[in-house]
Design a protein around this motif. Structure first.
Motif, mmCIF file in Angstrom:
data_model
loop_
_atom_site.group_PDB
_atom_site.id
_atom_site.type_symbol
_atom_site.label_atom_id
_atom_site.label_comp_id
_atom_site.label_asym_id
_atom_site.label_seq_id
_atom_site.Cartn_x
_atom_site.Cartn_y
_atom_site.Cartn_z
ATOM 1 N N THR A 132 0.852 -1.190 0.000
ATOM 2 C CA THR A 132 0.000 0.000 0.000
ATOM 3 C C THR A 132 0.889 1.242 0.000
ATOM 4 O OG1 THR A 132 -0.093 0.149 2.419
ATOM 5 C CG2 THR A 132 -1.775 -1.211 1.320
ATOM 6 N N VAL A 133 0.346 2.331 -0.550
ATOM 7 C CA VAL A 133 1.134 3.560 -0.613
ATOM 8 C C VAL A 133 1.397 4.095 0.793
ATOM 9 C CG1 VAL A 133 0.385 4.149 -2.944
ATOM 10 C CG2 VAL A 133 -0.942 4.970 -0.979
ATOM 11 N N GLY A 134 0.468 3.845 1.724
ATOM 12 C CA GLY A 134 0.675 4.289 3.093
ATOM 13 C C GLY A 134 1.870 3.610 3.732
ATOM 14 N N ARG A 135 1.994 2.314 3.514
ATOM 15 C CA ARG A 135 3.134 1.586 4.074
ATOM 16 C C ARG A 135 4.444 2.076 3.473
ATOM 17 N NH1 ARG A 135 3.940 -5.031 4.007
ATOM 18 N NH2 ARG A 135 6.055 -5.033 4.894
ATOM 19 N N GLN A 136 4.419 2.409 2.165
ATOM 20 C CA GLN A 136 5.633 2.878 1.502
ATOM 21 C C GLN A 136 6.048 4.260 1.999
ATOM 22 O OE1 GLN A 136 6.021 1.788 -2.814
ATOM 23 N NE2 GLN A 136 3.932 1.027 -2.548
ATOM 24 N N LEU A 137 5.103 5.050 2.480
ATOM 25 C CA LEU A 137 5.426 6.338 3.075
ATOM 26 C C LEU A 137 5.827 6.187 4.542
ATOM 27 C CD1 LEU A 137 5.629 9.373 3.256
ATOM 28 C CD2 LEU A 137 3.133 9.515 3.302
ATOM 29 N N ALA A 138 5.168 5.304 5.257
ATOM 30 C CA ALA A 138 5.457 5.128 6.685
ATOM 31 C C ALA A 138 6.833 4.514 6.927
ATOM 32 C CB ALA A 138 4.377 4.262 7.330
ATOM 33 N N GLU A 139 7.297 3.664 6.026
ATOM 34 C CA GLU A 139 8.575 2.978 6.244
ATOM 35 C C GLU A 139 9.749 3.934 6.425
ATOM 36 O OE1 GLU A 139 11.408 -0.478 4.224
ATOM 37 O OE2 GLU A 139 9.491 0.054 3.316
ATOM 38 N N PRO A 140 9.959 4.929 5.523
ATOM 39 C CA PRO A 140 11.092 5.845 5.766
ATOM 40 C C PRO A 140 10.928 6.663 7.035
ATOM 41 C CG PRO A 140 9.750 6.613 3.925
ATOM 42 C CD PRO A 140 9.298 5.232 4.243
ATOM 43 N N GLU A 158 -1.104 12.584 7.659
ATOM 44 C CA GLU A 158 -0.939 14.043 7.660
ATOM 45 C C GLU A 158 -0.237 14.511 6.387
ATOM 46 O OE1 GLU A 158 1.287 14.813 11.163
ATOM 47 O OE2 GLU A 158 -0.423 14.551 12.545
ATOM 48 N N LEU A 159 0.781 13.777 5.967
ATOM 49 C CA LEU A 159 1.512 14.148 4.756
ATOM 50 C C LEU A 159 0.643 13.988 3.517
ATOM 51 C CD1 LEU A 159 4.970 12.578 5.619
ATOM 52 C CD2 LEU A 159 4.577 14.986 5.069
ATOM 53 N N PHE A 160 -0.154 12.917 3.452
ATOM 54 C CA PHE A 160 -1.071 12.753 2.321
ATOM 55 C C PHE A 160 -2.055 13.920 2.255
ATOM 56 C CE2 PHE A 160 -0.565 7.857 2.195
ATOM 57 C CZ PHE A 160 0.470 7.978 1.287
ATOM 58 N N ALA A 161 -2.521 14.366 3.405
ATOM 59 C CA ALA A 161 -3.425 15.524 3.427
ATOM 60 C C ALA A 161 -2.707 16.785 2.987
ATOM 61 C CB ALA A 161 -3.997 15.703 4.837
ATOM 62 N N SER A 162 -1.441 16.936 3.378
ATOM 63 C CA SER A 162 -0.696 18.153 3.054
ATOM 64 C C SER A 162 -0.407 18.286 1.568
ATOM 65 C CB SER A 162 0.621 18.188 3.834
ATOM 66 O OG SER A 162 1.563 17.280 3.304
ATOM 67 N N VAL A 163 -0.388 17.160 0.832
ATOM 68 C CA VAL A 163 -0.154 17.238 -0.606
ATOM 69 C C VAL A 163 -1.468 17.228 -1.394
ATOM 70 C CG1 VAL A 163 2.135 16.203 -0.448
ATOM 71 C CG2 VAL A 163 0.144 14.732 -0.840
ATOM 72 N N GLY A 164 -2.573 17.407 -0.698
ATOM 73 C CA GLY A 164 -3.851 17.603 -1.372
ATOM 74 C C GLY A 164 -4.621 16.353 -1.726
ATOM 75 N N LEU A 165 -4.291 15.214 -1.131
ATOM 76 C CA LEU A 165 -5.045 13.991 -1.396
ATOM 77 C C LEU A 165 -6.312 13.970 -0.536
ATOM 78 C CD1 LEU A 165 -2.111 11.432 -1.531
ATOM 79 C CD2 LEU A 165 -3.700 11.939 -3.398
ATOM 80 N N GLU A 167 -9.489 12.391 1.422
ATOM 81 C CA GLU A 167 -9.661 11.204 2.252
ATOM 82 C C GLU A 167 -8.318 10.484 2.453
ATOM 83 O OE1 GLU A 167 -12.659 8.981 0.175
ATOM 84 O OE2 GLU A 167 -14.273 10.151 1.096
ATOM 85 N N PRO A 168 -7.342 11.177 3.026
ATOM 86 C CA PRO A 168 -5.998 10.604 3.151
ATOM 87 C C PRO A 168 -5.940 9.322 3.972
ATOM 88 C CG PRO A 168 -6.231 12.587 4.496
ATOM 89 C CD PRO A 168 -7.437 12.523 3.602
ATOM 90 N N ALA A 169 -6.829 9.171 4.940
ATOM 91 C CA ALA A 169 -6.823 7.949 5.744
ATOM 92 C C ALA A 169 -7.194 6.736 4.894
ATOM 93 C CB ALA A 169 -7.786 8.088 6.921
ATOM 94 N N GLN A 170 -8.094 6.945 3.925
ATOM 95 C CA GLN A 170 -8.450 5.854 3.013
ATOM 96 C C GLN A 170 -7.339 5.605 1.992
ATOM 97 O OE1 GLN A 170 -10.907 8.176 3.999
ATOM 98 N NE2 GLN A 170 -11.546 6.566 5.428
ATOM 99 N N VAL A 171 -6.727 6.689 1.506
ATOM 100 C CA VAL A 171 -5.635 6.559 0.538
ATOM 101 C C VAL A 171 -4.490 5.735 1.139
ATOM 102 C CG1 VAL A 171 -3.846 7.822 -0.730
ATOM 103 C CG2 VAL A 171 -6.204 8.679 -0.689
ATOM 104 N N TYR A 172 -4.270 5.881 2.430
ATOM 105 C CA TYR A 172 -3.192 5.157 3.123
ATOM 106 C C TYR A 172 -3.252 3.658 2.829
ATOM 107 C CZ TYR A 172 -0.178 3.547 6.935
ATOM 108 O OH TYR A 172 0.824 2.948 7.663
ATOM 109 N N HIS A 173 -4.453 3.106 2.694
ATOM 110 C CA HIS A 173 -4.631 1.663 2.528
ATOM 111 C C HIS A 173 -4.744 1.251 1.052
ATOM 112 C CE1 HIS A 173 -5.142 1.079 6.841
ATOM 113 N NE2 HIS A 173 -5.981 2.099 6.851
ATOM 114 N N ARG A 174 -4.576 2.183 0.142
ATOM 115 C CA ARG A 174 -4.705 1.869 -1.281
ATOM 116 C C ARG A 174 -3.383 1.375 -1.855
ATOM 117 N NH1 ARG A 174 -8.910 5.052 -3.514
ATOM 118 N NH2 ARG A 174 -10.686 4.941 -2.068
ATOM 119 N N TYR A 175 -3.509 0.536 -2.902
ATOM 120 C CA TYR A 175 -2.347 0.084 -3.655
ATOM 121 C C TYR A 175 -2.143 1.010 -4.858
ATOM 122 C CZ TYR A 175 -2.329 -4.196 -0.897
ATOM 123 O OH TYR A 175 -2.252 -5.085 0.148
#
Length: 359
Positions: A132-140, A158-165, A167-175
């Motif tokens: 998931t894209v969230g895991r790829q961001l959380a790892e670093p 928070e970072l997903f929200a800051s770049v204008g995505l 429903e960032p909490a849902q995006v976190y779990h997307r592939y």
């Protein structure tokens, strides 16, 4: 390799490159890059600086050396390419600097993502399709900043929200395959700035996006630069992008910088015939034009450059003196750098409307 203070070469380059007021973040001096296992030179004697909070555009035709230059700053040159001479220094916290041309693989891994961020064209190819894209961001965030799993997840949202995505909490779990190209580019930008780098390199980051999404991504990059004091190096073939986003522009041709100056000065008053030709091809601001302009001829191949000006064979203003010896990159009274022996006399001609240009 890190040292406690800039080298004399860095100080010499900085003395002739003025920035928008921020401290120098990147200083490149006399950079040469070879290809084909060292048999041909693709980039020659490139020198420039990027300051904190400054956006510098890098433009030129395909094969001009702009992407090789920027990839050398990230340690990701293609096989067969290498930095053969010169210096590229990244300023860090506390006055320490890092010579980028001297790093080994492990040193690059520690630097990328922490001090250096990068965003490339086709973001899907830089993301793992199995995570998931969230895991790829959380790892670093966990590896580099030592965050707990819960805090890293919170910060990623928070970072997903800051770049204008949305429903960032849902995006976190997307592939990656579940997101659009524009959303993937925002994800890649979030990953690039997650550890608060000092320099962000964006290499054709908006090329594959439609016009609306491109404008949104450019606005995002400009906002992040303002909010974080990022030094931004933006590689693009689109002069409209350069005119909108950057403070200064470097024009590359055949592996050399041929013009360097404030963006609005270069766009509205080009001093090099190649810059003027690029502007005619782009028809910047001329939305009513119907005829397609082209630059006749082709750039020289790497390792096959003529002895004089590399643009001479395609230039309407070339004289015998343009073809006899290498043309230095000289500073004009207005503070620009131009690689043309006729720059002072040609600038008024290059700026004039086509109907007023002498035959």
């Amino acid at each position: 390799m890190s040292v406690s203070s800039p080298s004399e070469a860095v100080e010499a380059v900085e003395a002739v490159h003025s920035g928008p007021g921020g401290e120098p973040v990147l200083t490149v001096d006399g950079l040469h890059i070879t290809v084909a296992g060292g048999r041909a030179e693709a980039v020659r004697d490139v020198a420039f600086t990027v300051h904190a909070g400054e956006a510098v555009g890098v433009v030129g035709e395909s094969g001009s050396g702009k992407t090789l230059t920027c990839r050398s700053l990230l340690g990701v040159l293609p096989p067969g390419c290498e930095v053969s001479a010169g210096s590229a220094v990244l300023a860090g916290d506390g006055g320490a600097v890092t010579e980028l041309t001297a790093l080994d693989r492990r040193q690059w891994e520690r630097l990328r993502g922490a001090e250096l961020g990068a965003v490339f064209q086709d973001p899907a190819s830089y993301l793992n399709p199995a995570l998931t894209v969230g895991r790829q961001l959380a790892e670093p965030l966990r590896v580099r900043l030592g965050m707990t799993r819960a805090r890293a997840r919170e910060r990623a949202v928070e970072l997903f929200a800051s770049v204008g995505l949305r429903e960032p909490a849902q995006v976190y779990h997307r592939y990656p395959h579940e997101l659009s190209g524009g959303m993937l580019q925002r994800v890649l930008i979030a990953i690039a700035v997650a550890c608060d780098p000092r320099l962000l390199v964006a290499d054709e980051a908006t090329t594959a996006l439609d016009t609306v999404v491109q404008a949104e991504v450019l606005d995002l990059l400009a906002r992040l630069r303002d909010e974080r004091g990022l030094a931004l190096l933006l590689v693009t073939h689109d002069l409209a992008v350069v005119a909108e986003v950057t403070d200064r522009v470097l024009v590359f041709y055949a592996g050399e910088i041929v013009e360097d100056g404030p963006t609005q000065d270069v766009v509205h008053r080009p001093a090099h015939p190649y810059t003027a030709a690029l502007l005619r091809v782009a028809s910047l601001g001329d939305w009513n034009r119907r005829e397609l302009a082209v630059i006749p001829g082709r750039p020289p191949e790497a390792g096959q450059a003529p002895p004089g000006c590399r643009f001479a064979d395609r230039c309407d203003f070339a004289e015998d003196r343009c073809r006899t010896a290498p043309i230095p990159l000289t500073r004009t009274p207005g503070g620009r750098r131009v690689r043309c022996v006729r720059a002072a006399e040609l600038t008024p001609i290059l700026t004039a409307p086509p109907e007023e240009v002498p035959a």
